[in-house]
Design a protein around this motif. Structure first.
Motif, mmCIF file in Angstrom:
data_model
loop_
_atom_site.group_PDB
_atom_site.id
_atom_site.type_symbol
_atom_site.label_atom_id
_atom_site.label_comp_id
_atom_site.label_asym_id
_atom_site.label_seq_id
_atom_site.Cartn_x
_atom_site.Cartn_y
_atom_site.Cartn_z
ATOM 1 N N LEU A 1 -6.253 -49.154 22.013
ATOM 2 C CA LEU A 1 -7.471 -48.393 22.270
ATOM 3 C C LEU A 1 -8.693 -49.308 22.354
ATOM 4 N N MET A 2 -8.739 -50.325 21.521
ATOM 5 C CA MET A 2 -9.847 -51.262 21.566
ATOM 6 C C MET A 2 -9.902 -51.971 22.913
ATOM 7 N N ASP A 3 -8.743 -52.404 23.394
ATOM 8 C CA ASP A 3 -8.715 -53.102 24.681
ATOM 9 C C ASP A 3 -9.031 -52.163 25.841
ATOM 10 N N LEU A 4 -8.614 -50.900 25.736
ATOM 11 C CA LEU A 4 -9.007 -49.929 26.761
ATOM 12 C C LEU A 4 -10.514 -49.708 26.726
ATOM 13 N N GLY A 5 -11.090 -49.708 25.526
ATOM 14 C CA GLY A 5 -12.538 -49.618 25.425
ATOM 15 C C GLY A 5 -13.227 -50.799 26.078
ATOM 16 N N ARG A 6 -12.689 -51.983 25.865
ATOM 17 C CA ARG A 6 -13.238 -53.180 26.510
ATOM 18 C C ARG A 6 -13.148 -53.069 28.029
ATOM 19 N N ALA A 7 -12.007 -52.562 28.519
ATOM 20 C CA ALA A 7 -11.826 -52.423 29.968
ATOM 21 C C ALA A 7 -12.818 -51.415 30.545
ATOM 22 N N HIS A 8 -12.992 -50.280 29.875
ATOM 23 C CA HIS A 8 -13.968 -49.300 30.348
ATOM 24 C C HIS A 8 -15.378 -49.886 30.349
ATOM 25 N N ALA A 9 -15.690 -50.689 29.347
ATOM 26 C CA ALA A 9 -17.010 -51.322 29.302
ATOM 27 C C ALA A 9 -17.191 -52.265 30.481
ATOM 28 N N GLN A 10 -16.142 -53.009 30.832
ATOM 29 C CA GLN A 10 -16.222 -53.895 31.986
ATOM 30 C C GLN A 10 -16.471 -53.111 33.272
ATOM 31 N N ARG A 11 -15.934 -51.900 33.349
ATOM 32 C CA ARG A 11 -16.108 -51.061 34.540
ATOM 33 C C ARG A 11 -17.369 -50.210 34.475
ATOM 34 N N ARG A 12 -18.161 -50.390 33.433
ATOM 35 C CA ARG A 12 -19.394 -49.625 33.220
ATOM 36 C C ARG A 12 -19.103 -48.131 33.080
ATOM 37 N N HIS A 13 -18.127 -47.823 32.241
ATOM 38 C CA HIS A 13 -17.804 -46.446 31.865
ATOM 39 C C HIS A 13 -18.157 -46.275 30.381
ATOM 40 N N PRO A 14 -19.424 -46.153 30.027
ATOM 41 C CA PRO A 14 -19.809 -46.173 28.610
ATOM 42 C C PRO A 14 -19.222 -45.025 27.797
ATOM 43 N N GLY A 15 -19.159 -43.823 28.375
ATOM 44 C CA GLY A 15 -18.610 -42.699 27.627
ATOM 45 C C GLY A 15 -17.149 -42.893 27.273
ATOM 46 N N GLU A 16 -16.361 -43.328 28.257
ATOM 47 C CA GLU A 16 -14.939 -43.565 28.016
ATOM 48 C C GLU A 16 -14.736 -44.732 27.042
ATOM 49 N N ALA A 17 -15.570 -45.763 27.186
ATOM 50 C CA ALA A 17 -15.455 -46.920 26.280
ATOM 51 C C ALA A 17 -15.723 -46.507 24.839
ATOM 52 N N LEU A 18 -16.778 -45.730 24.629
ATOM 53 C CA LEU A 18 -17.109 -45.291 23.278
ATOM 54 C C LEU A 18 -16.003 -44.415 22.702
ATOM 55 N N ASP A 19 -15.454 -43.526 23.528
ATOM 56 C CA ASP A 19 -14.375 -42.661 23.056
ATOM 57 C C ASP A 19 -13.183 -43.480 22.568
ATOM 58 N N CYS A 20 -12.810 -44.508 23.329
ATOM 59 C CA CYS A 20 -11.678 -45.355 22.927
ATOM 60 C C CYS A 20 -11.975 -46.088 21.628
ATOM 61 N N LEU A 21 -13.184 -46.605 21.503
ATOM 62 C CA LEU A 21 -13.535 -47.365 20.306
ATOM 63 C C LEU A 21 -13.582 -46.463 19.069
ATOM 64 N N LEU A 22 -14.084 -45.256 19.218
ATOM 65 C CA LEU A 22 -14.122 -44.335 18.083
ATOM 66 C C LEU A 22 -12.718 -43.908 17.665
ATOM 67 N N ARG A 23 -11.839 -43.701 18.637
ATOM 68 C CA ARG A 23 -10.457 -43.354 18.305
ATOM 69 C C ARG A 23 -9.763 -44.526 17.623
ATOM 70 N N ALA A 24 -10.060 -45.737 18.069
ATOM 71 C CA ALA A 24 -9.500 -46.921 17.415
ATOM 72 C C ALA A 24 -10.009 -47.035 15.986
ATOM 73 N N GLU A 25 -11.288 -46.727 15.783
ATOM 74 C CA GLU A 25 -11.867 -46.803 14.443
ATOM 75 C C GLU A 25 -11.195 -45.819 13.495
ATOM 76 N N GLU A 26 -10.831 -44.649 13.988
ATOM 77 C CA GLU A 26 -10.138 -43.672 13.149
ATOM 78 C C GLU A 26 -8.800 -44.211 12.660
ATOM 79 N N LEU A 27 -8.111 -44.969 13.517
ATOM 80 C CA LEU A 27 -6.789 -45.493 13.163
ATOM 81 C C LEU A 27 -6.878 -46.711 12.249
ATOM 82 N N ALA A 28 -7.788 -47.609 12.532
ATOM 83 C CA ALA A 28 -7.884 -48.866 11.769
ATOM 84 C C ALA A 28 -9.357 -49.260 11.666
#
Length: 409
Positions: free
Chosen positions: A342-369
């Motif tokens: 999820l963290m790496d998907l967040g990084r990928a979304h950030a590279q593509r300038r998808h801030p909403g999707e990037a934040l969603d991935c990072l928050l889901r990753a934070e819930e897990l670890a």
């Protein structure tokens, strides 16, 4: 201190810190602790059982100790205050700072060795904590487990030596993995080196190779990519001679080493070499045929694709990373592996300038670890980038995540 008291103290610390305009990093520095430790205190995860540390927090916040913890002893009672284990991974670092069993060397009579079945269970528990990225718990567990194992390997019967050294090797490998994830590269190097020595004394060659894998990861974090490449390639060459007749555990170790080489080449910007190593890892995974956890490496087809996502992000191929990652079901793997995807998907979304999707991935990753996402260098860099790109339109969720990760310093 009860869990409810921990949460109350943590909430007071967080409230007072914000009132005084301090970041978590500034307050952590003032009390000579890590930002990760302070984050855990404020969330009520980590108790502040040492009166001297509580006093440091109070002084830094300009309040009395009793303001933070009304039932705390007065300063005059400090000599009787209970001393707790070190916090975060600080205690684990201290374990590596000297000889682990000096009392055995000076004892008139050898102490009784530890109970191997009980030690075996404790090592399994330590690895469960590691796969869940629960760093404070790892440190607390290790501060008692490592000395007991070190004494045991020096005092147990000859018939138990192999198993005792094997357990010690696995313990140091767990510490090396934890240190890498918190970017404590020098400690990871030391722990990995000790694991290799213990593994060799255990008579288990594959455990030696697993230790080399951990050592290679430490070299990558230290940006010593030439050393990482040399260590991994040397191990791969030795194992590849046995590929045709390799047991599943050997294939797991070989595949993991190919993955770490892909990571090394991606960090070096060597696109073709990185993809070659990923293809080799895929071949090994197909030969293995399933996701396994030999030597706690979690190697298998799923983890290969998770690493492929990470490699694509490192190479700047965000579209490829998203295409790969969105088709992966990582739920059978550990929370740490799921969070990494999820963290790496967040990084990928950030590279593509998808801030909403990037934040969603990072928050889901934070819930897990939580501690992984808040301490990993790449995750914190991505959070910082999202805040800067969003500017005044940054959501409160993003700003809160940035504060928890101390990503704006």
């Amino acid at each position: 201190m009860t869990p409810e008291q921990q949460r109350t103290v943590g909430a007071r610390v967080a409230q007072l810190r914000k009132q005084r305009g301090l970041t978590q990093r500034e307050l952590a520095n003032a009390v000579s602790r890590t930002t990760s430790w302070l984050s855990q205190v404020e969330r009520g995860v980590q108790p502040v059982a040492r009166l001297d540390v509580l006093q440091l927090l109070a002084d830094a916040l300009g309040v009395s100790v009793q303001t933070l913890q009304p039932d705390a002893p007065t300063p005059q009672a400090a000599p009787q205050a209970r001393i707790s284990e070190s916090n975060d991974l600080d205690g684990a670092r201290l374990l590596l700072s000297g000889h682990p069993a000096l009392d055995v060397l000076l004892a008139d009579t050898s102490p009784e060795p530890g109970n191997l079945p009980e030690l075996r269970d404790q090592v399994e528990e330590l690895w469960n904590l590691t796969h869940s990225a629960r760093f404070a718990d790892i440190s607390n567990k290790a501060t008692t487990l490592v000395p007991e194992l070190e004494r045991t390997v020096r005092t147990c019967a000859d018939a138990d030596q192999a198993e005792a050294h094997g357990l010690l090797a696995r313990t140091y490998q767990a510490l090396a993995a934890a240190f890498v994830r918190q970017d404590e590269s020098d400690a990871a190097w030391t722990a990995a080196d000790r694991s290799i020595r213990a593994a060799e004394q255990s008579g288990d060659p594959l455990s030696v190779f697993a230790g080399i894998y951990r050592l290679t990861q430490a070299f990558v974090r230290l940006r010593r990519l030439d050393q990482a490449e040399h260590a991994a390639e040397t191990a791969v060459r030795a194992l590849e001679r046995r590929t045709a007749k390799a047991a599943p555990a050997e294939l797991s170790v070989l595949g993991a080493l190919h993955l770490v080489l892909a990571h090394v080449h991606a960090r070096s910007g060597r696109r073709a070499e990185a993809r070659t190593e990923l293809d080799r890892a895929r071949q090994v995974a197909r030969q293995l045929g399933e996701d396994r956890n030999d030597h706690d490496l979690e190697f298998g087809p799923t983890n290969v694709e998770i690493q492929a996502v990470s490699t694509a992000v490192d190479l700047g191929d965000a579209g490829e990373a998203l295409d790969l990652g969105l088709s992966i079901d990582a739920t059978p793997l550990s929370p740490e592996r799921q969070a990494r995807l999820l963290m790496d998907l967040g990084r990928a979304h950030a590279q593509r300038r998808h801030p909403g999707e990037a934040l969603d991935c990072l928050l889901r990753a934070e819930e897990l670890a939580p501690e992984t996402i808040r301490t990993h260098v790449a995750a914190r860099s991505t959070i910082r980038e999202l805040v800067l790109v969003s500017g005044r339109s940054a959501s409160q969720e993003l700003l809160d995540l940035a504060e928890r990760a101390d990503a704006l310093e």
